[in-house]
Design an enzyme around this catalytic site. Structure first.
Site, PDB file in Angstrom:
ATOM      1  CB  SER A  97      -7.074  -6.463  15.496  1.00  0.00           C
ATOM      2  OG  SER A  97      -6.268  -5.702  14.619  1.00  0.00           O
ATOM      3  CG  ASP A 221      -2.284 -10.979  10.477  1.00  0.00           C
ATOM      4  OD1 ASP A 221      -2.223  -9.869  10.177  1.00  0.00           O
ATOM      5  OD2 ASP A 221      -3.164 -11.060  11.722  1.00  0.00           O
ATOM      6  CG  HIS A 249      -5.128  -8.471  10.645  1.00  0.00           C
ATOM      7  ND1 HIS A 249      -4.839  -8.839  11.695  1.00  0.00           N
ATOM      8  CD2 HIS A 249      -6.051  -7.280  11.206  1.00  0.00           C
ATOM      9  CE1 HIS A 249      -4.971  -7.963  12.774  1.00  0.00           C
ATOM     10  NE2 HIS A 249      -5.766  -7.040  12.487  1.00  0.00           N
TER      11      HIS A 249
END
Length: 281
Positions: A97, A221, A249
């Site tokens: 991320s 996601d 995610h």
């Protein structure tokens, strides 16, 4: 936990598991988490001979929370300081991320110092927000709204973010585990990291990546859309795209066994893999 000091006198924490490993995976966590989010990778990689280094970025986990210094340049410099100090063998840099964005900035700013492979895990890149010529992700205004909620009620903001994190059903305790990690972050780090997610543009950094790169991304996601992965794959010459059909995610947890298997496959591949290798089944 171990600690080191940066050149701006910030004490940062890191975990060093199986330091005698001949190859090293250096994990950079995402927002608003810390190194413990990779628990289920730490559980298996040492038994396969891999040293695991997990850094708590400034403002997160057990690291200090300075008033500033949350730009990708500064956090990439923190990564560089630790790598230069430890001199790990056979280094694979793995960023999740926001950590994926920091990893890309590291590759651009430090010419991939000591990195033999790059793993981008649901990376918030090449841009977390929409920009001219880049219609993907959140709007700047939506991130500003998130920031306002952090200033008002950070625990609730983390809890609400957690509802977007997973793409598959899990136990209530897994959700509580994620929330607990996010709640441990400092307010300053949570704000600074989110501002960097809003402001940083990594599109120019993609071309600087010159090592084999695995792009691991969930098709479900809701934080970093799958279009991010496709843009990174187009922009990084020596890249493979590893799509996960049932993952959100939480790319390293939603399909845990499949992720660990495919991640190990990527780690085991020779460093001299060919160019623009396509989509990996």
């Amino acid at each position: 936990m171990q600690f080191f000091k940066t050149d701006d006198n910030v004490k940062l924490a890191y975990e060093d598991i199986f330091p005698q490993g001949q190859r090293t995976v250096f994990f950079i966590h995402g927002w608003p988490l810390d190194h413990t989010i990779f628990e289920y990778q730490y559980d298996i990689l040492p038994s396969r001979g891999y040293r695991c280094i997990g850094l708590d970025l400034r403002g997160f986990g057990q690291s200090d929370c300075p008033a500033g210094g949350y730009s990708y340049d500064r956090m990439a410099q923190d990564v560089y300081t630790l790598i230069r100090s430890l001199q790990p063998r056979g280094l694979i840099l793995a960023g999740f991320s926001m950590g994926g964005g920091i990893a890309l900035r590291y590759m651009a700013r430090y010419k991939g110092y000591r990195v033999s492979k790059l793993a981008l895990l649901a990376a918030a890149a090449p841009s977390f927000v929409q920009r001219p010529g880049y219609p993907f992700g959140m709007t700047r205004e939506a991130v500003d709204g998130l920031l306002a909620s952090v200033y008002r009620d950070r625990p609730q903001t983390v809890t609400d973010f957690g509802k977007l994190f997973f793409g598959a059903p899990h136990s209530l305790d897994v959700g509580a585990w994620f929330n607990d990690i996010g709640w441990r972050a400092s307010g300053l780090g949570t704000i600074g990291g989110l501002e960097s997610l809003r402001d940083e543009d990594l599109r120019a950094d993609l071309a600087s990546v010159n090592v084999p790169t695995g792009i691991f991304h969930g098709r479900l996601d809701r934080v970093c859309p799958f279009a991010f992965a496709e843009e990174m794959h187009r922009g990084i010459a020596r890249s493979e795209l590893y799509p996960f059909e049932a993952s959100g995610h939480a790319i390293f947890y939603d399909e845990l066994e499949d992720f660990n298997r495919r991640f190990l496959d990527f780690l085991h591949k020779p460093d001299g893999t060919g160019h623009n290798m396509g989509i990996h089944p």
